[in-house]
Design a protein around this motif. Sequence first.
Motif, PDB file in Angstrom:
ATOM      1  N   GLU A 141       1.017  -1.253  -0.322  1.00 61.91           N
ATOM      2  CA  GLU A 141       0.262  -0.129   0.031  1.00 61.91           C
ATOM      3  C   GLU A 141       0.579   1.232   0.041  1.00 61.91           C
ATOM      4  OE1 GLU A 141      -3.163   0.359  -0.430  1.00 61.91           O
ATOM      5  OE2 GLU A 141      -2.994  -2.345  -0.470  1.00 61.91           O
ATOM      6  N   LEU A 142       1.663   1.238   0.957  1.00 64.90           N
ATOM      7  CA  LEU A 142       2.827   2.487   0.786  1.00 64.90           C
ATOM      8  C   LEU A 142       3.846   2.042   0.407  1.00 64.90           C
ATOM      9  CD1 LEU A 142       2.549   3.178   5.078  1.00 64.90           C
ATOM     10  CD2 LEU A 142       1.327   3.844   2.894  1.00 64.90           C
ATOM     11  N   GLY A 143       4.519   1.103  -0.220  1.00 68.65           N
ATOM     12  CA  GLY A 143       5.831   0.562  -1.318  1.00 68.65           C
ATOM     13  C   GLY A 143       7.180   1.465  -0.040  1.00 68.65           C
ATOM     14  N   TRP A 144       6.945   0.788   1.174  1.00 60.94           N
ATOM     15  CA  TRP A 144       7.780   1.070   2.310  1.00 60.94           C
ATOM     16  C   TRP A 144       8.053  -0.333   2.604  1.00 60.94           C
ATOM     17  CZ3 TRP A 144       5.187   4.937   6.426  1.00 60.94           C
ATOM     18  CH2 TRP A 144       5.458   6.348   5.775  1.00 60.94           C
ATOM     19  N   PRO A 145       9.450  -0.638   2.238  1.00 56.88           N
ATOM     20  CA  PRO A 145      10.266  -1.948   2.940  1.00 56.88           C
ATOM     21  C   PRO A 145      10.712  -1.630   4.060  1.00 56.88           C
ATOM     22  CG  PRO A 145      12.347  -0.162   1.879  1.00 56.88           C
ATOM     23  CD  PRO A 145      10.781   0.430   1.323  1.00 56.88           C
ATOM     24  N   THR A 146      10.759  -3.098   4.311  1.00 56.57           N
ATOM     25  CA  THR A 146      10.389  -3.776   5.933  1.00 56.57           C
ATOM     26  C   THR A 146      11.609  -4.413   6.032  1.00 56.57           C
ATOM     27  OG1 THR A 146       9.313  -5.915   5.879  1.00 56.57           O
ATOM     28  CG2 THR A 146       7.816  -3.729   5.846  1.00 56.57           C
ATOM     29  N   SER A 147      11.642  -5.315   7.589  1.00 51.31           N
ATOM     30  CA  SER A 147      12.647  -5.572   7.746  1.00 51.31           C
ATOM     31  C   SER A 147      12.545  -7.119   7.752  1.00 51.31           C
ATOM     32  CB  SER A 147      12.814  -5.909   9.301  1.00 51.31           C
ATOM     33  OG  SER A 147      12.084  -6.312  10.007  1.00 51.31           O
ATOM     34  N   GLY A 148      11.331  -7.874   7.492  1.00 43.30           N
ATOM     35  CA  GLY A 148      11.038  -8.741   6.556  1.00 43.30           C
ATOM     36  C   GLY A 148      11.163 -10.100   7.756  1.00 43.30           C
ATOM     37  N   GLU A 149      11.062  -9.121   8.920  1.00 42.08           N
ATOM     38  CA  GLU A 149      11.291 -10.632   9.713  1.00 42.08           C
ATOM     39  C   GLU A 149      10.913  -9.738  11.185  1.00 42.08           C
ATOM     40  OE1 GLU A 149      15.948  -9.049  10.710  1.00 42.08           O
ATOM     41  OE2 GLU A 149      15.399 -11.593   9.881  1.00 42.08           O
ATOM     42  N   PHE A 158      11.986   7.510   3.282  1.00 41.47           N
ATOM     43  CA  PHE A 158      11.658   8.069   4.221  1.00 41.47           C
ATOM     44  C   PHE A 158      13.087   7.939   5.726  1.00 41.47           C
ATOM     45  CE2 PHE A 158       9.590   4.862   5.733  1.00 41.47           C
ATOM     46  CZ  PHE A 158       9.752   4.467   6.735  1.00 41.47           C
ATOM     47  N   ASP A 159      13.466   9.225   6.365  1.00 42.92           N
ATOM     48  CA  ASP A 159      14.036   9.156   7.353  1.00 42.92           C
ATOM     49  C   ASP A 159      13.237   9.489   8.304  1.00 42.92           C
ATOM     50  OD1 ASP A 159      16.372   9.197   5.673  1.00 42.92           O
ATOM     51  OD2 ASP A 159      17.781  10.839   6.173  1.00 42.92           O
ATOM     52  N   ALA A 160      14.163   9.329  10.171  1.00 44.35           N
ATOM     53  CA  ALA A 160      13.243   9.464  10.937  1.00 44.35           C
ATOM     54  C   ALA A 160      13.666  10.311  11.559  1.00 44.35           C
ATOM     55  CB  ALA A 160      12.672   7.373  11.547  1.00 44.35           C
ATOM     56  N   LEU A 161      13.026  10.784  12.535  1.00 45.48           N
ATOM     57  CA  LEU A 161      13.894  12.377  13.779  1.00 45.48           C
ATOM     58  C   LEU A 161      13.357  11.690  14.422  1.00 45.48           C
ATOM     59  CD1 LEU A 161      15.740  14.701  14.525  1.00 45.48           C
ATOM     60  CD2 LEU A 161      13.787  16.019  13.894  1.00 45.48           C
ATOM     61  N   ALA A 173      13.533  11.168   2.358  1.00 45.36           N
ATOM     62  CA  ALA A 173      14.677  11.003   2.225  1.00 45.36           C
ATOM     63  C   ALA A 173      15.814  11.593   2.320  1.00 45.36           C
ATOM     64  CB  ALA A 173      14.461   9.253   1.619  1.00 45.36           C
ATOM     65  N   GLY A 174      17.011  11.944   2.588  1.00 46.49           N
ATOM     66  CA  GLY A 174      18.371  12.498   2.719  1.00 46.49           C
ATOM     67  C   GLY A 174      18.357  13.743   3.871  1.00 46.49           C
ATOM     68  N   SER A 175      17.543  13.524   4.514  1.00 51.37           N
ATOM     69  CA  SER A 175      17.077  14.891   5.708  1.00 51.37           C
ATOM     70  C   SER A 175      18.038  14.095   7.003  1.00 51.37           C
ATOM     71  CB  SER A 175      15.901  14.518   5.996  1.00 51.37           C
ATOM     72  OG  SER A 175      14.882  14.889   5.104  1.00 51.37           O
ATOM     73  N   ALA A 176      18.140  12.975   7.695  1.00 52.42           N
ATOM     74  CA  ALA A 176      19.556  13.149   7.964  1.00 52.42           C
ATOM     75  C   ALA A 176      21.080  13.070   7.898  1.00 52.42           C
ATOM     76  CB  ALA A 176      19.351  11.447   8.892  1.00 52.42           C
ATOM     77  N   ASP A 177      21.499  13.278   6.356  1.00 55.18           N
ATOM     78  CA  ASP A 177      22.370  13.730   6.502  1.00 55.18           C
ATOM     79  C   ASP A 177      22.566  15.370   6.252  1.00 55.18           C
ATOM     80  OD1 ASP A 177      23.234  10.997   5.517  1.00 55.18           O
ATOM     81  OD2 ASP A 177      22.770  11.655   3.251  1.00 55.18           O
ATOM     82  N   GLU A 178      21.490  15.983   6.038  1.00 51.32           N
ATOM     83  CA  GLU A 178      21.299  17.819   6.672  1.00 51.32           C
ATOM     84  C   GLU A 178      21.275  17.949   7.501  1.00 51.32           C
ATOM     85  OE1 GLU A 178      17.984  18.681   3.895  1.00 51.32           O
ATOM     86  OE2 GLU A 178      19.146  17.806   1.697  1.00 51.32           O
ATOM     87  N   SER A 193       3.818  14.323   1.998  1.00 48.36           N
ATOM     88  CA  SER A 193       3.212  14.781   3.705  1.00 48.36           C
ATOM     89  C   SER A 193       4.629  14.581   4.270  1.00 48.36           C
ATOM     90  CB  SER A 193       2.519  13.661   3.997  1.00 48.36           C
ATOM     91  OG  SER A 193       2.516  12.705   4.109  1.00 48.36           O
ATOM     92  N   LEU A 194       5.778  14.655   4.068  1.00 49.67           N
ATOM     93  CA  LEU A 194       6.793  14.279   4.992  1.00 49.67           C
ATOM     94  C   LEU A 194       7.808  15.656   4.317  1.00 49.67           C
ATOM     95  CD1 LEU A 194       8.319  11.035   3.960  1.00 49.67           C
ATOM     96  CD2 LEU A 194       6.799  11.705   5.725  1.00 49.67           C
ATOM     97  N   PRO A 195       8.339  16.142   5.728  1.00 47.38           N
ATOM     98  CA  PRO A 195       8.441  17.793   5.674  1.00 47.38           C
ATOM     99  C   PRO A 195       9.988  17.123   4.895  1.00 47.38           C
ATOM    100  CG  PRO A 195       7.937  17.030   7.582  1.00 47.38           C
ATOM    101  CD  PRO A 195       8.189  15.782   7.146  1.00 47.38           C
ATOM    102  N   VAL A 196      10.581  18.586   3.648  1.00 49.89           N
ATOM    103  CA  VAL A 196      11.206  18.366   3.832  1.00 49.89           C
ATOM    104  C   VAL A 196      12.190  20.240   3.110  1.00 49.89           C
ATOM    105  CG1 VAL A 196      10.645  17.798   1.333  1.00 49.89           C
ATOM    106  CG2 VAL A 196      10.052  19.439   1.554  1.00 49.89           C
ATOM    107  N   THR A 197      13.607  20.146   3.039  1.00 49.19           N
ATOM    108  CA  THR A 197      14.370  21.368   3.048  1.00 49.19           C
ATOM    109  C   THR A 197      14.100  22.159   2.411  1.00 49.19           C
ATOM    110  OG1 THR A 197      16.186  19.829   3.525  1.00 49.19           O
ATOM    111  CG2 THR A 197      16.871  21.834   3.128  1.00 49.19           C
ATOM    112  N   GLY A 198      14.183  23.385   3.405  1.00 45.72           N
ATOM    113  CA  GLY A 198      13.451  24.930   2.330  1.00 45.72           C
ATOM    114  C   GLY A 198      12.534  25.748   3.030  1.00 45.72           C
TER     115      GLY A 198
END
Length: 228
Positions: free
Chosen positions: A25-33, A44-47, A82-87, A161-166
């Motif tokens: 439904e979301l296309g988000w990969p999981t650990s699978g276990e 996405f990244d997570a804060l 995604a990419g926010s962790a590096d920024e 809906s995810l926060p992005v830079t700018g």
Amino acid sequence: MTVVLPRPGGPAAPWCQARRWYERELGWPTSGEAPLELLTGLRFDALGLPLDAGVALLGRAVRTGPVALDAGARRLWFLVAAGSADELPELLDWLEWGAVALDLAVRGPGGRIAAPVPAGAGHCRPGALGPGEPGGPVAPARAVWVRPPRAGDRGGEAEPSLPVTGLGGEGAAPDLARLVGAAATEVHRARLLRARGARRGLPGERQPLAFSYASRMSAGTRPRSFTL
């Protein structure tokens, strides 16, 4: 705002359709276990904020994307682009928080967070979540959605809906700088309040609640004439 933690002795979490819902439904990969986790750094990244600071942030007039509560770690995870962790380090420097020790956790490429049980997940079948997961519900939910993502076609309604830079974000997306500025403010405030509570009754001067000017401006807490 009150966040209710799952009770250790409460009903078992229904995990059966969780991986299917996230991946299809979301296309988000999981650990699978088991225990099921969401992989960060891809869609996405997570804060992550301590629970007290995270709840305070939810009460502010700051737009966010999906927010998950990890009850075991007593931490709220705010999903960001995604990419926010590096920024994040440069963004904290720009907001004048770089020299302050903050209990801000971040998960980017190679990271993972506990996967909240999506609404409507059914009961587990043997092997449904991986070789280590027996059939049937087995344990209380470790994580729950406080602000759930919206199901769409391969994440079509989730990532925008995810926060992005700018400043102001892109399109309808919340702005990452405002979220990080408000998060840093609440984490710092919570640390000072906890320290003040631990020192209560002891001699000594009270430490003032001092905050970064740039962060207060981006969080909308400065006087209106100076607010972005």
